[in-house]
Motif scaffolding. Structure first.
Motif, mmCIF file in Angstrom:
data_model
loop_
_atom_site.group_PDB
_atom_site.id
_atom_site.type_symbol
_atom_site.label_atom_id
_atom_site.label_comp_id
_atom_site.label_asym_id
_atom_site.label_seq_id
_atom_site.Cartn_x
_atom_site.Cartn_y
_atom_site.Cartn_z
ATOM 1 N N LEU A 173 64.317 52.347 24.783
ATOM 2 C CA LEU A 173 63.048 52.033 25.436
ATOM 3 C C LEU A 173 62.412 50.756 24.876
ATOM 4 O O LEU A 173 61.506 50.196 25.495
ATOM 5 C CB LEU A 173 62.068 53.198 25.257
ATOM 6 N N SER A 174 62.878 50.320 23.713
ATOM 7 C CA SER A 174 62.241 49.194 23.017
ATOM 8 C C SER A 174 62.996 47.883 23.144
ATOM 9 O O SER A 174 62.420 46.817 22.882
ATOM 10 C CB SER A 174 62.105 49.518 21.517
ATOM 11 N N LYS A 175 64.269 47.927 23.490
ATOM 12 C CA LYS A 175 65.119 46.745 23.314
ATOM 13 C C LYS A 175 64.625 45.521 24.081
ATOM 14 O O LYS A 175 64.681 44.401 23.560
ATOM 15 C CB LYS A 175 66.569 47.058 23.688
ATOM 16 N N ASP A 176 64.117 45.702 25.288
ATOM 17 C CA ASP A 176 63.636 44.548 26.045
ATOM 18 C C ASP A 176 62.465 43.870 25.341
ATOM 19 O O ASP A 176 62.377 42.636 25.281
ATOM 20 C CB ASP A 176 63.215 44.971 27.458
ATOM 21 N N LYS A 177 61.546 44.689 24.803
ATOM 22 C CA LYS A 177 60.392 44.138 24.082
ATOM 23 C C LYS A 177 60.832 43.497 22.758
ATOM 24 O O LYS A 177 60.266 42.482 22.336
ATOM 25 C CB LYS A 177 59.371 45.244 23.807
ATOM 26 N N ILE A 178 61.841 44.077 22.119
ATOM 27 C CA ILE A 178 62.353 43.518 20.864
ATOM 28 C C ILE A 178 62.919 42.123 21.117
ATOM 29 O O ILE A 178 62.650 41.179 20.369
ATOM 30 C CB ILE A 178 63.428 44.447 20.255
ATOM 31 N N TYR A 179 63.718 41.986 22.183
ATOM 32 C CA TYR A 179 64.303 40.682 22.512
ATOM 33 C C TYR A 179 63.211 39.671 22.862
ATOM 34 O O TYR A 179 63.286 38.501 22.487
ATOM 35 C CB TYR A 179 65.263 40.804 23.690
ATOM 36 N N LYS A 180 62.201 40.136 23.590
ATOM 37 C CA LYS A 180 61.145 39.237 24.056
ATOM 38 C C LYS A 180 60.261 38.772 22.908
ATOM 39 O O LYS A 180 59.932 37.582 22.792
ATOM 40 C CB LYS A 180 60.303 39.938 25.126
#
Length: 544
Positions: free
Chosen positions: A235-242
């Motif tokens: 659930l976090s990976k997109d925000k982590i990359y961003k």
């Protein structure tokens, strides 16, 4: 077992540039593509992908291989798992030698997750506990929080819905004992755990009826390994990359509450400390890593171990310790969002935190203890990249109130397995590259030379002879600074190599006192004859 011919057909079907570009941003560079290596931190791209050779190699850390090897390393998968993932990515159907061995059917774990969620809705005690922790309905839905009932109820659900009990056992949902089947999760709030690619692989469970173990996880199975997973990462990976930042906490509730407060780049380890197995996950997108742990002894020790791991692998970020019995979940519940923002913006960098923790174990008013502290921080400093030595020698001296010249650091050593620049011979490397570019050349070359004739790259040539497809040779094959030789140029360079070899051999014999006069004369005559043949080109043209 996956059929070998099927794997070869898959290799012929896939393209390494297409494969890696689904994980990394590749940029064209001549005949190849480049990117920043995902396996070690770097700002200048040294990760090279060759469409012609269908291989990749990083000139920074030395990793390399084909598409399957990349997926194995990047996703932390076994060989069969990587093959199956690549087949799925490319809509390719694999065949299997053993029809009895089949891919793990995960239907049962998906159904049990739905069952747990339904039970949670119907269980007032579980709902009241979650509500008391400040968790919203939206978070319950987002994280699919559930409730596992009694063992008998779970077994009855599986049987009445005709779900495969063998699969349930393999997936860690149930087990068997002296009294028959029993459920692993009994009267616990459940937190489903997903793999990096979004597949449900297991559960975490918290007791609300007084079991001795407050939290438990699924046992290790074919699809669940807690040392290679992070709760909430799916659930976090997109925000982590961003955001280029990841917050690592100790518990499920910390993650849920932080997400609820807008810190949706938060994850948690699964009841285990950070290990090197987590590094490939943490390196994805090269985020700054913030380790946010409790201030009790267990939390401090875990933070210290994490700091050492992060320091040795050159991660940016730092540590946050929550004092006075508070944790992130408590602070969110109490509405201290701005305070959390301030805390997360100023973590203690990993190296100073590690140094401070080491020193804190000793009473510096005692000279003997100060000496022990100095010894321990010296040992830690010597495990770091030499670039940090000067800066942190000063820091240590200030912390211990001693002279800086008492901080002892070892001389710089090469931290990877690349050849030292002082021992590189371009001609020898170009000969090896020429053979790698046209493998039919190897047998012809071996008619003339062997590894003993290489002054600097004997080891690489021996690897070539043993296995011409060895991935350790990829660094040579993809090195754009090494010239691509034609057959004529290869012959000429071998002539030069042999000339050097026989000249060196002649000098050795001339000054070697172990030979008799007759032995020395005979050897010198043979060497001179070979040199004369080399100069005429007869030996090379005849054999090649």
């Amino acid at each position: 077992m996956i059929n070998k011919d099927s794997i070869e057909n898959l290799k012929n079907h896939i393209d390494i540039v297409d494969t890696i570009s689904q994980f990394l941003q590749l940029k064209k560079s001549g005949a190849n593509f480049k990117a920043c290596c995902p396996f070690h931190g770097e700002s200048t791209p040294s990760f090279v992908v060759s469409p012609a050779k269908q291989i990749y190699h990083c000139f920074g850390c030395g990793v390399g291989g084909d598409s399957i090897k990349f997926v194995m390393e990047y996703e932390k998968l076994s060989y069969p798992e990587a093959v199956e993932k690549l087949a799925s990515m490319n809509n390719f159907s694999l065949t299997y030698d053993d029809t009895k061995e089949k891919k793990q059917d995960t239907k049962v774990i998906q159904e049990i997750n739905k069952y747990y969620q339904k039970n949670f809705v119907d269980n007032n005690v579980a709902k009241e506990y979650i509500k008391s922790r400040g968790i919203f309905e939206s978070s319950i839905e987002k994280f699919e929080i559930g409730y596992a009932p009694t063992s008998a109820e779970t077994i009855n659900f599986l049987k009445s819905n005709f779900l495969n009990l063998a699969d349930a056992k393999e997936l860690g949902i149930i087990d068997s004992g002296a009294n028959g089947l029993y459920a692993r999760f009994i009267e616990r709030i459940t937190f489903p755990i997903y793999s990096l690619n979004g597949s449900l692989v297991g559960f975490g469970g918290r007791t609300i009826t007084g079991h001795s173990a407050k939290y438990i996880n699924s046992p290790q199975t074919k699809i669940f390994n807690k040392s290679r997973l992070l709760y909430g990462y799916n659930l976090s990976k997109d925000k982590i990359y961003k955001r280029k930042e990841i917050i690592i906490t100790e518990g499920y509730l910390d993650v849920i509450m932080l997400h609820q407060a807008g810190f949706d780049n938060a994850v948690a380890t699964l009841g285990t400390a950070l290990t090197k197995d987590h590094l490939p996950i943490l390196k994805r997108g090269e985020p700054k890593v913030i380790v946010a742990y409790d201030g009790d002894n267990a939390g401090l020790n875990a933070a210290f171990k994490a700091s050492q791991l992060m320091s040795h692998n050159d991660f940016e970020g730092g540590v946050i310790i929550f004092e006075k019995g508070f944790d992130p979940a408590d602070m969110v519940k109490d509405g201290k969002i701005e305070e959390l923002n301030r805390i997360f913006s100023k973590p203690k960098p990993f190296i100073p935190f590690s140094i401070d923790h080491i020193i804190s174990q000793y009473d510096l008013n005692d000279p003997q203890n100060k000496q022990k502290a100095l010894h321990d921080v010296n040992e830690f400093l010597n495990t770091l990249n030499p670039i940090y030595h000067d800066e942190y020698s000063r820091y240590i001296a200030q912390k211990l109130n001693i002279r800086e010249n008492l901080i002892k650091v070892q001389k710089s050593t090469n931290r990877n397995n690349n050849v030292e620049l002082s021992k590189v011979d371009i001609g020898e490397l170009c000969i090896i590259k020429a053979i790698l570019n046209d493998k039919q050349r190897l047998s012809r070359v071996l008619d003339v030379i062997d590894s003993s004739m290489f002054e600097y790259h004997k080891n690489e040539f021996e690897i070539l002879i043993t296995d011409i497809n060895d991935v350790r040779l990829n660094a040579i094959l993809l090195n754009e600074k090494l010239e691509d030789y034609s057959d004529e140029r290869l012959n000429a360079e071998i002539l030069i190599l042999l000339g050097k070899f026989y000249s060196n051999k002649l000098n050795e014999v001339l000054y070697d006192k172990t030979y008799t006069f007759n032995e020395k004369s005979s050897l010198i005559r043979k060497i001179k004859d070979n040199i004369a043949m080399l100069k005429s080109g007869k030996l090379i043209s005849y054999n090649l």
